[in-house]
Scaffold this motif. Structure first.
Motif, PDB file in Angstrom:
ATOM      1  N   GLY A 119      -4.556   1.511   0.597  1.00 25.97           N
ATOM      2  CA  GLY A 119      -4.777   0.856   1.887  1.00 25.97           C
ATOM      3  C   GLY A 119      -5.815   1.557   2.728  1.00 25.97           C
ATOM      4  O   GLY A 119      -5.745   1.531   3.964  1.00 25.97           O
ATOM      5  N   ARG A 165      -5.547   0.577  -3.441  1.00 21.90           N
ATOM      6  CA  ARG A 165      -4.097   0.684  -3.577  1.00 21.90           C
ATOM      7  C   ARG A 165      -3.474   1.468  -2.435  1.00 21.90           C
ATOM      8  O   ARG A 165      -2.367   1.172  -1.968  1.00 21.90           O
ATOM      9  N   ARG A 182      -9.095   0.929   2.933  1.00 24.97           N
ATOM     10  CA  ARG A 182     -10.268   0.166   3.341  1.00 24.97           C
ATOM     11  C   ARG A 182     -10.166  -0.195   4.816  1.00 24.97           C
ATOM     12  O   ARG A 182      -9.123  -0.671   5.273  1.00 24.97           O
ATOM     13  N   PHE A 238       0.836  -1.188   0.000  1.00 25.90           N
ATOM     14  CA  PHE A 238       0.000   0.000   0.000  1.00 25.90           C
ATOM     15  C   PHE A 238       0.879   1.249   0.000  1.00 25.90           C
ATOM     16  O   PHE A 238       1.996   1.244   0.527  1.00 25.90           O
ATOM     17  N   VAL A 251      -8.113  -3.341   6.668  1.00 28.20           N
ATOM     18  CA  VAL A 251      -7.204  -4.021   5.743  1.00 28.20           C
ATOM     19  C   VAL A 251      -5.811  -3.426   5.919  1.00 28.20           C
ATOM     20  O   VAL A 251      -5.594  -2.235   5.673  1.00 28.20           O
ATOM     21  N   THR A 252      -4.846  -4.244   6.334  1.00 27.09           N
ATOM     22  CA  THR A 252      -3.509  -3.744   6.653  1.00 27.09           C
ATOM     23  C   THR A 252      -2.459  -4.085   5.605  1.00 27.09           C
ATOM     24  O   THR A 252      -1.369  -3.522   5.616  1.00 27.09           O
ATOM     25  N   LYS A 253      -2.762  -5.027   4.718  1.00 25.19           N
ATOM     26  CA  LYS A 253      -1.819  -5.361   3.653  1.00 25.19           C
ATOM     27  C   LYS A 253      -2.596  -5.895   2.458  1.00 25.19           C
ATOM     28  O   LYS A 253      -3.730  -6.365   2.596  1.00 25.19           O
ATOM     29  N   PRO A 254      -2.006  -5.829   1.254  1.00 25.66           N
ATOM     30  CA  PRO A 254      -2.721  -6.345   0.079  1.00 25.66           C
ATOM     31  C   PRO A 254      -3.073  -7.813   0.232  1.00 25.66           C
ATOM     32  O   PRO A 254      -2.356  -8.589   0.888  1.00 25.66           O
TER      33      PRO A 254
END
Length: 329
Positions: free
Chosen positions: A50, A48, A52, A9, A55-58
């Motif tokens: 980050g 992209r 959301r 992110f 959510v901490t990582k893709p």
């Protein structure tokens, strides 16, 4: 093939990179589409970045972004008729719960997600029909025909709102829209009967005045948290609020009494998980409106694939007047 991707992110210019990877092959039930245009949406840029919640990582080691696009089917997997090869298509949910989206020269995806593009519709318009097109069509028509109804469309200058104004007007609804002061003429030209500045302190009174006090039958709402109290004032009894966004306030407080004694229905729309019949109904509405000329999705800017970072910045810039696209070919 060339593709834009990211593995962490961050700021668009820091994390998006142009890479070369193997062209995918279509699996059983899939088609391979050579993409001509990719549609860039705010949700792509937020994912992209980050942004959301929780959510901490893709979700994948490397992501090719973007859900929307248009191109030509070049190959089909097992179980798919070869007659589809050479067909012009537009794409929905390209990168939804998958690592590879439409910011690339090719995408392989389930066959239903490649919708035949009407012959007289350009690839550029096709790339706008996924998130902004389907969201507009479902929020306007999710409860059925709107002829003779009064619709309130917030954010009427945005990509979804501008489409929604056109669709509602084309379906013989009475359209009230809100937008910034500088966009009012553009929204009026799209078919709104009345356009108000969303910052007007007397907005509720103005809406009720033009409805003769009867209120609004259906609202298409992009900022539900900000407008929940206003909607409680202006909706008619047994009305529906079709809310598809609340970015400025994700924990809204409802004036429950106002909603209760009008029996207001709150219909929250997330276009990614729309069921099959509802999605097909929205597709049919979009194609019909394109065919009869009542819908012309606006395009704000186009960028080459290599300038994807600039496209991500553009789609998040206030005052944007239409879709942002990447030219792939």
């Amino acid at each position: 093939m060339r593709a834009i991707s990211y593995s962490a992110f961050g700021k668009a210019s820091d994390v998006l990179e142009l890479i070369e990877i193997d062209t995918p092959s279509p699996g059983p039930g899939e088609v391979l589409v050579r993409l001509h245009v990719s549609g860039v949406n705010p949700s792509d840029a937020k994912a992209r970045a980050g942004a959301r919640p929780g959510v901490t990582k893709p979700a994948f080691d490397r992501i090719i972004p973007h859900s929307d696009g248009a191109g030509v089917i070049e190959a089909v997997g097992e179980g798919i008729a070869r007659a589809r090869i050479g067909e012009r298509v537009w794409i929905w949910n390209g990168q939804w719960q998958r690592s590879h989206g439409t910011a690339a020269e090719y995408i392989a995806l389930p066959e239903p997600q490649a919708v035949p593009l009407p012959e007289d519709v350009s690839m550029e318009i096709g790339a706008t029909l996924g998130i902004p097109g389907l969201t507009a069509a479902h929020t306007v028509f999710g409860g059925g025909d709107v002829a003779g109804q009064t619709l309130l469309i917030s954010g009427g200058a945005g990509a979804v709102g501008h489409n929604a104004v056109q669709l509602a007007h084309g379906a013989a609804a009475r359209v009230i829209a809100t937008c910034s002061g500088g966009a009012m003429a553009r929204v009026k030209a799209a078919g709104a009967d009345h356009v108000f500045d969303y910052a007007d302190p007397d907005l509720a009174a103005r809406i009720l005045e033009v409805t003769g006090g009867a209120g609004v039958d259906r609202a298409i709402e992009v900022e539900f948290g900000e407008n929940a109290a206003l909607l409680g004032e202006v909706m008619a009894p047994n009305a529906t609020i079709a809310a598809y966004g609340s970015g400025r306030n994700m924990t809204p407080v409802l004036p429950f009494g106002a909603y209760l004694f009008k029996a207001i229905t709150l219909d929250i729309t997330l276009i990614y998980i729309l069921d099959g019949p509802a999605r097909q109904a929205a597709i049919t509405r979009l194609h019909g409106a394109l065919a009869n000329g009542s819908l012309t999705p606006a395009i704000h800017a186009r960028y080459p694939l290599s300038d994807c970072a600039a496209a991500h910045d553009a789609v998040m810039t206030p005052g944007r007047a239409g879709a942002v696209l990447l030219d792939i070919a």
